[in-house]
Design a protein around this motif. Structure first.
Motif, PDB file in Angstrom:
ATOM      1  N   ARG A   2      -2.120 -51.516  13.352  1.00 49.37           N
ATOM      2  CA  ARG A   2      -1.812 -52.744  12.638  1.00 49.37           C
ATOM      3  C   ARG A   2      -0.615 -52.482  11.747  1.00 49.37           C
ATOM      4  NH1 ARG A   2      -5.911 -56.906  12.839  1.00 49.37           N
ATOM      5  NH2 ARG A   2      -7.436 -56.096  14.244  1.00 49.37           N
ATOM      6  N   THR A   3       0.473 -53.124  12.086  1.00 48.92           N
ATOM      7  CA  THR A   3       1.690 -52.978  11.315  1.00 48.92           C
ATOM      8  C   THR A   3       2.111 -54.365  10.863  1.00 48.92           C
ATOM      9  OG1 THR A   3       2.317 -51.144  12.735  1.00 48.92           O
ATOM     10  CG2 THR A   3       4.039 -52.083  11.375  1.00 48.92           C
ATOM     11  N   HIS A   4       1.761 -54.702   9.621  1.00 45.64           N
ATOM     12  CA  HIS A   4       2.165 -56.014   9.123  1.00 45.64           C
ATOM     13  C   HIS A   4       2.046 -56.080   7.617  1.00 45.64           C
ATOM     14  CE1 HIS A   4      -2.200 -56.411   9.865  1.00 45.64           C
ATOM     15  NE2 HIS A   4      -2.196 -57.261   8.878  1.00 45.64           N
ATOM     16  N   GLU A   5       2.700 -57.097   7.079  1.00 45.40           N
ATOM     17  CA  GLU A   5       2.703 -57.324   5.638  1.00 45.40           C
ATOM     18  C   GLU A   5       1.549 -58.239   5.252  1.00 45.40           C
ATOM     19  OE1 GLU A   5       6.430 -59.144   4.778  1.00 45.40           O
ATOM     20  OE2 GLU A   5       7.575 -57.546   5.711  1.00 45.40           O
ATOM     21  N   GLU A   6       0.912 -57.933   4.159  1.00 52.05           N
ATOM     22  CA  GLU A   6      -0.152 -58.811   3.664  1.00 52.05           C
ATOM     23  C   GLU A   6       0.438 -60.188   3.372  1.00 52.05           C
ATOM     24  OE1 GLU A   6      -3.274 -59.022  -0.009  1.00 52.05           O
ATOM     25  OE2 GLU A   6      -2.613 -57.071   0.683  1.00 52.05           O
ATOM     26  N   GLY A   7      -0.213 -61.224   3.872  1.00 54.74           N
ATOM     27  CA  GLY A   7       0.252 -62.588   3.670  1.00 54.74           C
ATOM     28  C   GLY A   7       1.344 -63.023   4.627  1.00 54.74           C
ATOM     29  N   GLY A   8       1.765 -62.141   5.536  1.00 50.50           N
ATOM     30  CA  GLY A   8       2.824 -62.462   6.477  1.00 50.50           C
ATOM     31  C   GLY A   8       2.311 -63.114   7.742  1.00 50.50           C
ATOM     32  N   PRO A   9       3.190 -63.267   8.725  1.00 51.05           N
ATOM     33  CA  PRO A   9       2.816 -63.938   9.967  1.00 51.05           C
ATOM     34  C   PRO A   9       1.633 -63.307  10.705  1.00 51.05           C
ATOM     35  CG  PRO A   9       5.197 -63.710   9.824  1.00 51.05           C
ATOM     36  CD  PRO A   9       4.609 -62.926   8.686  1.00 51.05           C
ATOM     37  N   ALA A  10       1.509 -61.994  10.692  1.00 54.87           N
ATOM     38  CA  ALA A  10       0.384 -61.353  11.383  1.00 54.87           C
ATOM     39  C   ALA A  10      -0.934 -61.692  10.693  1.00 54.87           C
ATOM     40  CB  ALA A  10       0.589 -59.841  11.464  1.00 54.87           C
ATOM     41  N   ASP A  11      -0.936 -61.736   9.375  1.00 52.99           N
ATOM     42  CA  ASP A  11      -2.141 -62.157   8.653  1.00 52.99           C
ATOM     43  C   ASP A  11      -2.490 -63.607   9.001  1.00 52.99           C
ATOM     44  OD1 ASP A  11      -2.820 -59.805   7.384  1.00 52.99           O
ATOM     45  OD2 ASP A  11      -1.816 -60.322   5.508  1.00 52.99           O
ATOM     46  N   LEU A  12      -1.477 -64.456   9.104  1.00 55.86           N
ATOM     47  CA  LEU A  12      -1.722 -65.840   9.514  1.00 55.86           C
ATOM     48  C   LEU A  12      -2.339 -65.889  10.908  1.00 55.86           C
ATOM     49  CD1 LEU A  12       1.400 -67.843   8.303  1.00 55.86           C
ATOM     50  CD2 LEU A  12      -0.958 -68.082   7.519  1.00 55.86           C
ATOM     51  N   GLU A  13      -1.864 -65.034  11.806  1.00 52.81           N
ATOM     52  CA  GLU A  13      -2.407 -65.011  13.162  1.00 52.81           C
ATOM     53  C   GLU A  13      -3.883 -64.604  13.150  1.00 52.81           C
ATOM     54  OE1 GLU A  13      -2.111 -65.907  17.119  1.00 52.81           O
ATOM     55  OE2 GLU A  13      -0.594 -66.186  15.568  1.00 52.81           O
TER      56      GLU A  13
END
Length: 91
Positions: A2-13
């Motif tokens: 899991r490579t993503h920023e908290e609150g970013g697009p991946a969290d939205l997904e």
């Protein structure tokens, strides 16, 4: 991975999948978060770029299970987010 920023697009997904697994929550979630200009690229070459049609598609029966793997978030430009992943889901 899991490579993503908290609150970013991946969290939205991830939140989107949670909504899709909850009776009646999918369309409402996407109505709130989708930009006016949206493009979804799906397996088999399917391209969705009509916001209203995407929201309608998210109003179906909830998924009973899902598992997201290899979720990554990319930012090719400062104002663009790209999310890629694999999902196994069952209704």
């Amino acid at each position: 991975m899991r490579t993503h920023e908290e609150g970013g697009p991946a969290d939205l997904e991830e939140r989107g999948w949670q909504a899709l697994a909850t009776e009646g929550a999918g369309a409402e979630f996407y109505r709130e978060v989708l930009d006016d200009t949206v493009v979804m690229l799906l397996p088999g070459g399917l391209v969705l770029d009509d916001r209203a049609a995407i929201i309608e598609a998210m109003s179906g029966p909830p998924w009973s299970t899902y598992r997201i793997e290899r979720l990554t978030e990319h930012h090719p430009t400062a104002d663009t987010g790209l999310v890629t992943y694999e999902v196994a889901a069952r209704r």
